[in-house]
Design an enzyme around this catalytic site. Sequence first.
Site, PDB file in Angstrom:
ATOM      1  N   GLU A 127       0.798  -1.238   0.000  1.00 20.72           N
ATOM      2  CA  GLU A 127       0.000   0.000   0.000  1.00 20.72           C
ATOM      3  C   GLU A 127       0.827   1.283   0.000  1.00 20.72           C
ATOM      4  OE1 GLU A 127      -2.807  -0.574   3.214  1.00 20.72           O
ATOM      5  OE2 GLU A 127      -3.459  -2.488   2.415  1.00 20.72           O
TER       6      GLU A 127
ATOM      7  N   GLU B 166      -6.309 -10.709  -1.259  1.00 22.93           N
ATOM      8  CA  GLU B 166      -7.147 -10.452  -0.072  1.00 22.93           C
ATOM      9  C   GLU B 166      -8.615 -10.382  -0.488  1.00 22.93           C
ATOM     10  OE1 GLU B 166      -5.647  -7.075   2.177  1.00 22.93           O
ATOM     11  OE2 GLU B 166      -3.574  -7.640   1.793  1.00 22.93           O
TER      12      GLU B 166
END
Length: 369
Positions: free
Chosen positions: A153, A258
């Site tokens: 991220e 995810e």
Amino acid sequence: MKFINPYVFAVATLLMVSCSSKKETLSLKDAYKNDFYIGTALSADQIQGKNTKEDSLIKKEFNAITAENIMKSMFVHPQKDKYNFTLADKYVAYGEKNKMFIHGHTLIWHSQLAPWMEKIKDSTEMKAFMKDHITTIVSKYKGRIGSWDVVNEALNEDGTLRKSVFLNTLGEQYLVDAFKLAAKADPKVDLYYNDYNIEDPAKRAGAIALIKKIKAAGGKVDGVGIQGHWRLASPSIEEIEKSILEYSALGIKVAFTELDITVLPNPWDLKGADVNQNFEGSEKMNPYPKALPDSIQNKLAERYASIFKLFLKHKDKISRVTFWGVHDGQSWLNDWPIKGRTNYPLPFDAQLKHKKAYDSILQLKAKKE
Ligand code: 9MR
């Protein structure tokens, strides 16, 4: 009474048993065994096999694992000179014992940092931290962990670099350094850049530029992890497909790391609504506290089917598809972006029963083979 040949009887019985047990052992990992790994994210309790029902479900359905939290820096590296690998060791041992593909999540992430890391202010200290952190962890599990999320991220929604403690102290060089350090510690392990919303065009362009830069500077990037925290209606299959194609054109593997699909209303979709408003306890924002209506259950199943249909179309480019949690009861989406709701994002419900979504994912393989 008519005579029954005992041999014929025995063979028939055997056949019946093996057919029915075949049906019973049908699982996601078996159905997709020739396509890509089917993974799940494990909580600390699941790593320790605390709930036997969950444990058998995990072993039956999945052949890849990610630690949902326990490998994050605040847990494994709580103080500058102290590592705590108790749970990480159990996690890796669990994967080995069950012959699963073991993924490492995550080395460099601005979130879930230990308090001492937040205080790092200058480049010398940050460089020393990164070297020690990455080298210690990756070397410890060298040859045992199959892939790492090296950086997690690092991007803003517009594709620019997030102003994290790493960027602030080291500039964008931190990305190259992280990948180089990881490759040095375990030259054979697969190294991934992992992020959410990187199937959206602007952020995707940022991710592609970032991966190209790291590679051009001599970093080894083996794959991209598209997290896949998705909704019933978005992102579109077209954007997901474009992403698979554009990332794999960089010569890297694509993993969906995810995956989950929220079925609840999102406060940010309410045009004009004040996001600071307190939605907690609001019935409108938690519409299915007891059970998911059939109509939405069907939509979820259809959505999963179209996503997996696309994954199968591009199975040569996809290394792994991992769900973010084993069952609905465990999902982080029960508490985000609003705490205390009941969400239904995964193929198994909170009672560990498989949902229509599970059947629709399996069904795609039944049709094919
Ligand atoms: O599922 C994780 C949840 O239990 C933690 O509280 C949260 C903390 O930030 O992290 C969740 O997992 C995140 C993952 O590590 C990185 N991508 C986004 C995931 C969902 O927030």
